[in-house]
Design an enzyme around this catalytic site. Structure first.
Site, mmCIF file in Angstrom:
data_model
loop_
_atom_site.group_PDB
_atom_site.id
_atom_site.type_symbol
_atom_site.label_atom_id
_atom_site.label_comp_id
_atom_site.label_asym_id
_atom_site.label_seq_id
_atom_site.Cartn_x
_atom_site.Cartn_y
_atom_site.Cartn_z
ATOM 1 N N LYS A 167 3.489 11.803 -10.634
ATOM 2 C CA LYS A 167 2.667 10.878 -11.421
ATOM 3 C C LYS A 167 3.448 9.590 -11.672
ATOM 4 C CE LYS A 167 0.025 14.082 -14.317
ATOM 5 N NZ LYS A 167 -0.194 14.451 -15.726
ATOM 6 N N ARG A 200 0.810 -1.238 0.000
ATOM 7 C CA ARG A 200 0.000 0.000 0.000
ATOM 8 C C ARG A 200 0.838 1.281 0.000
ATOM 9 N NH1 ARG A 200 -2.901 -3.115 3.511
ATOM 10 N NH2 ARG A 200 -4.776 -4.006 2.574
ATOM 11 N N HIS A 225 1.069 14.335 -29.300
ATOM 12 C CA HIS A 225 0.623 12.983 -28.957
ATOM 13 C C HIS A 225 0.004 12.282 -30.162
ATOM 14 C CE1 HIS A 225 0.336 13.656 -24.341
ATOM 15 N NE2 HIS A 225 1.386 12.923 -24.635
ATOM 16 N N HIS A 274 8.987 10.674 -28.121
ATOM 17 C CA HIS A 274 8.013 11.617 -27.585
ATOM 18 C C HIS A 274 8.463 13.073 -27.791
ATOM 19 C CE1 HIS A 274 5.025 13.340 -24.924
ATOM 20 N NE2 HIS A 274 5.991 13.937 -24.258
ATOM 21 N N GLU A 315 11.460 19.237 -24.465
ATOM 22 C CA GLU A 315 10.637 19.552 -23.287
ATOM 23 C C GLU A 315 11.211 20.751 -22.523
ATOM 24 O OE1 GLU A 315 7.751 18.177 -22.542
ATOM 25 O OE2 GLU A 315 7.719 16.172 -23.415
ATOM 26 N N GLU A 370 -3.967 18.872 -11.860
ATOM 27 C CA GLU A 370 -4.379 19.210 -13.209
ATOM 28 C C GLU A 370 -5.737 19.888 -13.303
ATOM 29 O OE1 GLU A 370 -4.019 16.136 -16.479
ATOM 30 O OE2 GLU A 370 -1.977 16.813 -16.182
ATOM 31 N N ASN A 389 0.915 21.085 -21.339
ATOM 32 C CA ASN A 389 0.449 20.312 -22.484
ATOM 33 C C ASN A 389 0.733 21.008 -23.815
ATOM 34 O OD1 ASN A 389 -0.628 17.764 -22.656
ATOM 35 N ND2 ASN A 389 -2.647 18.536 -23.246
ATOM 36 N N LYS A 434 8.666 23.495 -14.097
ATOM 37 C CA LYS A 434 7.659 22.442 -13.915
ATOM 38 C C LYS A 434 7.190 22.410 -12.460
ATOM 39 C CE LYS A 434 5.866 17.943 -14.485
ATOM 40 N NZ LYS A 434 5.908 16.565 -14.959
ATOM 41 N N ARG A 449 -1.788 23.301 -14.716
ATOM 42 C CA ARG A 449 -0.949 22.193 -15.177
ATOM 43 C C ARG A 449 -1.190 21.892 -16.655
ATOM 44 N NH1 ARG A 449 1.050 17.409 -11.141
ATOM 45 N NH2 ARG A 449 1.997 16.042 -12.664
ATOM 46 N N HIS A 475 1.575 19.204 -27.053
ATOM 47 C CA HIS A 475 1.261 17.801 -26.807
ATOM 48 C C HIS A 475 -0.049 17.336 -27.430
ATOM 49 C CE1 HIS A 475 4.646 17.982 -24.140
ATOM 50 N NE2 HIS A 475 4.496 16.732 -23.749
HETATM 51 N N1 LIG Z 1 5.380 10.861 -14.737
HETATM 52 C C1 LIG Z 1 5.407 11.924 -15.513
HETATM 53 O O1 LIG Z 1 4.979 13.010 -15.130
HETATM 54 C C2 LIG Z 1 5.996 11.801 -16.869
HETATM 55 C C3 LIG Z 1 6.268 12.954 -17.613
HETATM 56 C C4 LIG Z 1 6.861 12.803 -18.872
HETATM 57 C C5 LIG Z 1 7.163 11.548 -19.355
HETATM 58 N N2 LIG Z 1 6.875 10.444 -18.623
HETATM 59 C C6 LIG Z 1 7.172 9.105 -19.115
HETATM 60 O O2 LIG Z 1 8.567 8.978 -19.313
HETATM 61 C C7 LIG Z 1 8.797 7.979 -20.284
HETATM 62 C C8 LIG Z 1 9.879 8.426 -21.226
HETATM 63 O O3 LIG Z 1 11.052 8.622 -20.478
HETATM 64 P P1 LIG Z 1 12.463 8.758 -21.197
HETATM 65 O O4 LIG Z 1 12.378 9.667 -22.345
HETATM 66 O O5 LIG Z 1 13.421 9.042 -20.112
HETATM 67 O O6 LIG Z 1 12.690 7.328 -21.858
HETATM 68 P P2 LIG Z 1 13.345 5.960 -21.317
HETATM 69 O O7 LIG Z 1 13.152 5.764 -19.890
HETATM 70 O O8 LIG Z 1 12.836 4.914 -22.233
HETATM 71 O O9 LIG Z 1 14.897 6.176 -21.607
HETATM 72 C C9 LIG Z 1 15.341 6.338 -22.926
HETATM 73 C C10 LIG Z 1 16.487 5.395 -23.281
HETATM 74 O O10 LIG Z 1 17.694 5.877 -22.709
HETATM 75 C C11 LIG Z 1 18.332 4.879 -21.940
HETATM 76 N N3 LIG Z 1 19.057 5.584 -20.884
HETATM 77 C C12 LIG Z 1 18.503 6.251 -19.841
HETATM 78 N N4 LIG Z 1 19.438 6.928 -19.175
HETATM 79 C C13 LIG Z 1 20.617 6.679 -19.774
HETATM 80 C C14 LIG Z 1 21.947 7.110 -19.540
HETATM 81 N N5 LIG Z 1 22.248 8.007 -18.588
HETATM 82 N N6 LIG Z 1 22.915 6.625 -20.339
HETATM 83 C C15 LIG Z 1 22.602 5.769 -21.351
HETATM 84 N N7 LIG Z 1 21.373 5.352 -21.630
HETATM 85 C C16 LIG Z 1 20.381 5.808 -20.860
HETATM 86 C C17 LIG Z 1 17.225 3.985 -21.498
HETATM 87 O O11 LIG Z 1 17.681 2.700 -21.185
HETATM 88 C C18 LIG Z 1 16.323 3.981 -22.719
HETATM 89 O O12 LIG Z 1 16.803 3.075 -23.671
HETATM 90 C C19 LIG Z 1 7.465 7.708 -20.957
HETATM 91 O O13 LIG Z 1 6.986 6.468 -20.532
HETATM 92 C C20 LIG Z 1 6.573 8.817 -20.449
HETATM 93 O O14 LIG Z 1 5.234 8.428 -20.359
HETATM 94 C C21 LIG Z 1 6.294 10.554 -17.393
HETATM 95 ZN ZN LIG Z 2 5.950 15.522 -22.843
#
Ligand SMILES: NC(=O)c1ccc[n+]([C@@H]2O[C@H](COP(=O)([O-])OP(=O)(O)OC[C@H]3O[C@@H](n4cnc5c(N)ncnc54)[C@H](O)[C@@H]3O)[C@@H](O)[C@H]2O)c1
Ligand SMILES: [Zn+2]
Length: 376
Positions: free
Chosen positions: A156, A134, A266, A278, A198, A251, A259, A241, A255, A262
């Site tokens: 999130k 939990r 998206h 993305h 971003e 949101e 977007n 942010k 917030r 996006h």
């Molecule tokens: N929670 C939120 O508010 C929020 C906001 C924006 C995005 N997200 C989520 O984040 C995700 C995307 O995250 P991302 O862009 O970081 O992608 P990711 O986590 O897939 O990382 C991208 C790639 O880089 C590699 N990598 C990461 N750090 C590295 C490093 N220092 N050296 C070498 N390789 C490295 C990873 O293994 C992966 O292959 C999506 O799922 C999205 O929905 C969440």
């Molecule tokens: Zn984004």
């Protein structure tokens, strides 16, 4: 701090240290500090004291950094779980695999999770922490630029489902966020570029000086050079942010400004079958949506041209993929979970550094024909 012509937003509570910065989100801090990975033991002991630690990481990040983090936490009480990399692994199945493994290993309520990786690991590990027994503490250790400035801030967490991305999840604030910009030196260039999109977005919505900073420092970062100036770029972006999140945690209104880029982004990302990153899709979305803003009379003249020039300078894509039609994109925006009751709303800038709208409403309804015009 080496460079920092970008002034933090007024409501900021950031302290400036010599080469590191810390941004408060009320119940937790985001620390941006080169070398922080090796001293993470102290931060975690202070903010998330636990008998045992679970590091959740992926197959790219784990081999590079997990050992260092485990050593800092105390190897004897730390277990590393390494998942396959990629968005396709941000699933309920992976959540089940991880929680089953933690249960089998005897983790209890007195444990804590350390999420070491990009946004995929952050969202998944955060969701594991939100639900395990939990809810147990999580410390986010973002290793992509996108995760540092976006995914790790705001609480999130969640996983994707066949019906769409991020549809099952929970709000679960981390106990701390520790961003060590040195790890960006191993991040693939296209991932750096996607993160810069971003960062640029943060500049458009809230801070023109930050927009200029991303433009001036982005190219060096893309060239693989990571120096202390990145601390300010990351920290300023986090502050923007954080400022939005602090004022509108769930949101309600403000917030929504995050977007920007996006709604179309998206749609284009999904239509590409996720072959676009993305951030790349958001870059295209920002160019198109700032064009919409200008034509709708919402943004001052020249806003769209500046966004486009910035996106091009960072070598991000600025045009919709040729194989996507205006009608397809328009249709896809209607299935976005952020579209309300069939009406497509956009978060639009009024200029570089400010969004159109009021504190209670930042969603601007745009007639389909105007969107078609811009998409053509
Ligand atoms: N929670 C939120 O508010 C929020 C906001 C924006 C995005 N997200 C989520 O984040 C995700 C995307 O995250 P991302 O862009 O970081 O992608 P990711 O986590 O897939 O990382 C991208 C790639 O880089 C590699 N990598 C990461 N750090 C590295 C490093 N220092 N050296 C070498 N390789 C490295 C990873 O293994 C992966 O292959 C999506 O799922 C999205 O929905 C969440
Ligand atoms: Zn984004």
């Amino acid at each position: 701090v080496v460079s920092g012509h970008a002034a933090p937003p007024k409501s900021s509570t950031a302290r400036r240290l010599t080469t590191s910065r810390s941004i408060s989100l009320g119940t937790y801090e985001v620390l941006v500090a080169p070398g922080a990975l090796s001293s993470i033991g102290e931060i975690v002991a202070e903010t998330a004291p636990a008998h045992r630690y679970t590091i959740i990481t992926d197959e790219h990040v784990g081999p590079l950094y997990a050992e260092r983090v485990a050593a800092a936490l105390g190897a004897d009480r730390t277990r590393v779980y390494t998942i396959p990399a990629g968005e396709s692994r941000k699933t309920r199945e992976q959540w089940a695999t991880l929680t089953d493994a933690m249960l089998a290993d005897g983790f209890g309520r007195d444990g804590a999770v350390v999420a070491l990786g990009g946004g995929v690991v952050g969202d998944l590990a955060g969701f594991v922490a939100a639900t395990f027994m939990r809810g147990i503490p999580v410390v986010q250790v973002p290793t992509t630029l996108l995760a540092m400035i976006d995914a790790s801030v705001g609480g999130k967490t969640g996983v994707d489902t066949p019906a769409g991305k991020n549809l099952v999840g929970a709000f679960h604030h981390p106990s701390a966020v520790v961003a060590d910009p040195n790890v960006l030196s191993t991040l693939p260039r296209e991932q750096v570029r996607a993160g810069l999109a971003e960062a640029l977005k943060h500049g458009v919505i809230a801070d023109e000086a930050h927009f200029d900073q991303v433009l001036s420092e982005g190219p060096a970062l893309l060239g693989g050079s990571v120096d202390d100036s990145i601390v300010d770029l990351v920290a300023n972006s986090v502050e923007i942010k954080a400022d939005v999140v602090r004022r509108d945690e769930r949101e309600g209104g403000l917030r929504k400004t995050l977007n920007f880029g996006h709604t179309l982004g998206h749609a284009i990302e999904a239509l590409s079958g996720y072959s676009l990153l993305h951030g790349e899709a958001v870059a295209i979305g920002m160019v198109l949506e700032s064009e919409i803003a200008e034509r709708a009379g919402v943004a001052s003249a020249g806003t769209a041209a500046r966004v486009r020039a910035a996106v091009e300078r960072l070598t991000l894509p600025h045009r919709k993929p040729a194989d996507q039609s205006a009608e397809q994109i328009l249709a896809a925006t209607r299935s976005d979970k952020k579209a309300r009751a069939g009406a497509v709303e956009y978060a639009l800038p009024s200029r570089i550094g400010a969004m159109a709208g009021s504190d209670t409403s930042f969603g601007i309804r745009v007639p389909d024909d105007l969107v078609r015009e811009v998409l053509r």
